[in-house]
Design a protein around this motif. Structure first.
Motif, mmCIF file in Angstrom:
data_model
loop_
_atom_site.group_PDB
_atom_site.id
_atom_site.type_symbol
_atom_site.label_atom_id
_atom_site.label_comp_id
_atom_site.label_asym_id
_atom_site.label_seq_id
_atom_site.Cartn_x
_atom_site.Cartn_y
_atom_site.Cartn_z
ATOM 1 N N GLU A 1 2.234 -11.380 -71.948
ATOM 2 C CA GLU A 1 0.858 -10.966 -71.649
ATOM 3 C C GLU A 1 0.839 -9.623 -70.901
ATOM 4 O O GLU A 1 -0.060 -8.815 -71.088
ATOM 5 N N HIS A 2 1.873 -9.404 -70.092
ATOM 6 C CA HIS A 2 1.943 -8.155 -69.314
ATOM 7 C C HIS A 2 2.807 -7.100 -69.987
ATOM 8 O O HIS A 2 2.774 -5.940 -69.600
ATOM 9 N N ARG A 3 3.645 -7.500 -70.942
ATOM 10 C CA ARG A 3 4.542 -6.544 -71.614
ATOM 11 C C ARG A 3 4.489 -6.785 -73.115
ATOM 12 O O ARG A 3 5.426 -7.319 -73.723
ATOM 13 N N ASP B 1 4.882 -13.788 -69.667
ATOM 14 C CA ASP B 1 5.499 -12.465 -69.468
ATOM 15 C C ASP B 1 4.988 -11.480 -70.509
ATOM 16 O O ASP B 1 4.697 -10.320 -70.209
ATOM 17 N N GLU C 1 -3.982 -12.428 -58.563
ATOM 18 C CA GLU C 1 -2.583 -12.032 -58.721
ATOM 19 C C GLU C 1 -1.704 -13.052 -58.001
ATOM 20 O O GLU C 1 -1.889 -13.287 -56.814
#
Lengths: 105, 677
Positions: free
Chosen positions: B29-31, B27, B376
């Motif tokens: 990694e994206h935030r 998580d 994705e």
């Protein structure tokens, strides 16, 4: 007068092997009226062992049996006692048991 | 029942912590700015380190310490969370798992490599790595005036088993200032009632420090929810050693902080404060909502429930032939209770599919790196629940399917752009329940399966005759043959031809089936149809000839009577008109070659597998039956009409019909009749 049984404890006196120590001590108290525990100087000790010994002392007292340490607490055992605060406000009997300090008359 | 080895309990805890850590990192990694995620990863690292050290996993503790240090710096704003750091800690996390599994192995080379990666990922953290993994006092800004605090705390009985070392808390408090620690052993039970792995001691600490209350609370940050803690200011600069009088402390004003009630056996000192009884109770209740139980105990319980259901069925049969009203009442009550017990038991074993899907986020993360493709992953229906055993057994087949989708299905970025698709390929995992089964699908938006290549490979491998006529579905099913692969080169991901047949075998061992659809240029979907549970089902007990059979109830749509006229009219045909819709049907009496005459009023049980349905003609519908599924022997592996057997109340055996297989049979029959019409 019955002979004192010396129980040599395993060097691992931590929670990972505490059930073994528990069995050893329970069997010893049930089988003898006078027990001395020999703690290896290189034993690793944690709180679970201190709890076990404190509970064993209560049992021995209730049954009128003698339970003591062969040698005063040293090494890791002493360190665990100091870190835990078990001796900070200890009664004379407690200090006598763990450290073999003279009992005041 | 023997007590579990604490090291094994730690391994279970460690697996959960590593899982939490991985999800947090993925998580993050994206935030990268999400402080909550940084804290979550830090907490998992910290707990793993502490627990590891407690249970003798020293290598693990020492290694984890480095990652914890890195994240502590991020937490304190001294370093930034970066993709490189996340990636390095993800790799380190895999190494931690290896250290849990093999704590005494030689991992020096791997560790050196990983620590170099970690150092490279976080600038300015080099010096931190040489710090040995030891308890360090919280480096918080001191408050201006030294204060003496009285701190009373008790930890839960499972403290040792959870890997928490209470001595480390005391060490941290001592590092804050002048400190007097008094152990409270008043809750210690007699030796015969002592659980040697439980913690009974509590503590009262008098600490004179310039640190704030928050700093003191921070010491207990990771156990705060489970412990009792009272922190009370005694006054400015009172020397700790003099201030501590346990008897006096009892009479002091109510403490300012109280976290939770102790358990009854572990009664803590009387002065536990209740700032808000509701809040405390709610917290306690929340804690009690979850209990860790070994899966094998659930299996044992399930077996007992199964036997109980069989006995209840026998009681029901005896009661049915008796005129004793009391016996009948007891039997009915017993039936209700058994049914409720069974439902409760089933729910106990159910876990959401999310626990399964979460595992593939990391897999896709690594596949992106290994294939160089942008992928994705999306999921749908994660709240669908399945039996835990089934979920565990689906994990490996799904790994194969996701890898195949990434490696064979998705094109590289250039090819996708040329085909007018987004550069990032899509893999979608979805779950949905239909009747008594769950359908789990893996869908990609890649190139689709090249039929010509499948055919050429199959012919070359001797699986089919050159030029053999096959339906599209039969052709696609060839990829599930052992040794079949269309990959032109072997990669470390797939293409060894050992994946899809393993998937098929695994799904069949779960009494499930696989559907495959693929459109050239648009992608493929592999759907796994899996029964909800492998233990007990609701069934419809029917008689065909002299034999009894069970039809899984969730698959039953309706039951209708087949009059003699309709029976005669439908001779030589395989369809019945049901509300203007033609439904194919199978006469089970003929299929099973019972050699008996049909009953005067036969019944048709219409069953479906979601989209397709078929009527099963039986002689008699006996009624609802709680069905304890017993596996068929190996000798019956090739019998596809039945999915298992069950024992009836009179001790006789009834076979359980495999609805999916019968529906397929009905559809084949329909196709054949249409073809010759």
């Amino acid at each position: 007068m019955e002979k004192t049984t010396v129980v040599r404890m395993h060097p691992n006196l931590c929670v990972s092997d505490i059930r073994t120590s528990y069995s050893t001590i329970v069997e010893s108290i049930d089988g003898s009226s006078s027990i001395q525990l020999a703690i290896p100087t290189d034993a690793t000790v944690d709180l679970s062992f201190l709890q076990l010994i404190e509970a064993a002392r209560l049992r021995a007292n209730e049954q009128g049996k003698s339970l003591s340490l062969l040698e005063p607490a040293g090494g890791e055992l002493r360190r665990a006692l100091d870190r835990s605060g078990l001796l900070t406000a200890a009664a004379i009997a407690d200090r006598s048991f763990w450290l073999h300090e003279e009992t005041a008359q | 029942m023997s007590n579990p080895d604490p090291a094994d309990i730690f391994r279970i805890e460690a697996a959960e912590l590593l899982e939490q850590m991985e999800q947090g990192l993925l998580d993050l990694e994206h935030r990268l700015d999400d402080r909550t995620l940084v804290d979550a990863v830090f907490r998992a690292l910290h707990t793993l380190k502490g627990s590891g050290a407690m249970f003798g996993f020293d290598q693990l503790a020492a290694f984890t310490h480095h990652c914890e240090t890195a994240f502590d710096r991020v937490r304190k704003g001294q370093a930034e969370a970066t993709p490189a750091l996340v990636s390095a800690v993800l790799e380190a996390r895999d190494h931690m798992r290896a250290l849990v599994e093999d704590p005494s192995g030689d991992h020096a080379d791997e560790e050196r490599y990983l620590l170099e990666r970690l150092q490279a990922a976080v600038s300015g953290i080099r010096t931190a790595f040489v710090t040995p993994p030891a308890a360090t006092p919280a480096a918080k800004a001191p408050s201006s005036v030294p204060t003496t605090w009285r701190i009373k705390f008790g930890l839960p009985e499972n403290t040792f088993v959870n890997g928490t070392n209470p001595l480390s808390f005391l060490d941290e408090l001592r590092a804050m200032g002048e400190c007097r620690v008094v152990l409270d052993k008043s809750a210690l039970p007699p030796l015969e009632k002592l659980d040697p792995t439980a913690l009974y001691f509590g503590w009262e600490v008098t600490l004179t420090t310039d640190r704030s209350r928050a700093d003191i609370e921070d010491v207990f940050l990771f156990v705060m929810d489970d412990m009792t803690l009272e922190i009370e200011a005694l006054g400015d600069s009172a020397p700790a050693a003099e201030a501590l009088q346990p008897a006096l402390a009892e009479a002091e004003t109510p403490p300012a902080v109280a976290i939770a009630e102790p358990s009854p056996e572990r009664a803590a000192p009387e002065a536990v404060a209740r700032p808000s009884a509701d809040t405390t109770d709610q917290k306690l209740r929340r804690k009690m909502e979850s209990v860790r139980v070994p899966a094998e105990r659930l299996d044992e319980l399930m077996d007992r429930v199964g036997e109980l259901v069989i006995v209840q069925s026998r009681l029901q049969q005896i009661a049915a032939t008796s005129s004793d009203i009391g016996l009948r009442t007891v039997s009915e009550e017993m039936e209700r209770l058994c049914s409720e017990l069974r439902v409760t038991m089933m729910v106990l074993r159910m876990v959401p599919v999310a626990t399964l899907f979460d595992r593939y986020r990391r897999l896709v993360h690594d596949l992106q790196r290994d294939t160089g493709k942008k992928i994705e992953l999306s999921t749908d229906g994660e709240s669908t629940e399945m039996d835990k055993t089934v979920i565990e057994r689906l994990a490996d087949p799904l790994v194969h399917l996701v890898r195949n989708a990434a490696d064979h299905g998705l094109e590289d970025g250039e090819a996708r752009r040329a085909a007018g698709k987004p550069e990032a390929g899509s893999i979608r995992l979805s779950a949905r329940q239909t009747g008594g089964e769950v359908i789990i699908s893996v869908t990609d938006d890649g190139r689709g399966i090249d039929r010509a290549r499948v055919r050429a490979k199959a012919e070359a491998a001797g699986l089919i005759q050159p030029g053999a006529t096959m339906t599209d579905q039969d052709l696609l099913q060839l990829i599930f043959q052992p040794g079949f692969s269309t990959a032109s080169s072997v990669t470390n991901l797939s293409g060894r031809g050992v994946g899809m047949d393993v998937v098929k075998k695994a799904i069949e061992s779960l009494h499930g089936s696989i559907d495959l659809t693929s459109r050239p240029g648009e992608g493929s979907t592999v759907s796994l149809r899996i029964p909800l549970t492998l233990a007990i089902i609701d069934g419809l007990l029917v008689r065909v000839g002299e034999g009894h059979y069970v039809i899984p109830l969730p698959a039953v749509e309706e039951c209708i009577e087949l009059s003699q006229e309709e029976d005669l009219r439908s001779r030589g045909r395989a369809f019945l008109s049901l509300r203007d819709t033609l439904v194919p049907f199978i006469r089970l009496r003929e299929l099973f070659a019972t050699g008996t005459k049909p009953d005067l009023y036969q019944k048709m049980v219409v069953v479906s597998t979601g989209e397709e349905r078929v009527g099963l003609i039986v002689d008699q519908i006996i009624g609802h039956h709680q069905t304890v599924i017993k596996s068929m022997s190996k000798l019956h592996d090739d019998v596809t009409t039945f999915s298992g057997a069950t024992i009836l109340g009179d001790g006789s055996v009834a076979l359980i019909l495999d609805v999916g297989n019968l529906v397929s049979l009905g559809q084949e029959q329909e196709a054949h009749l249409r073809a010759i019409a």
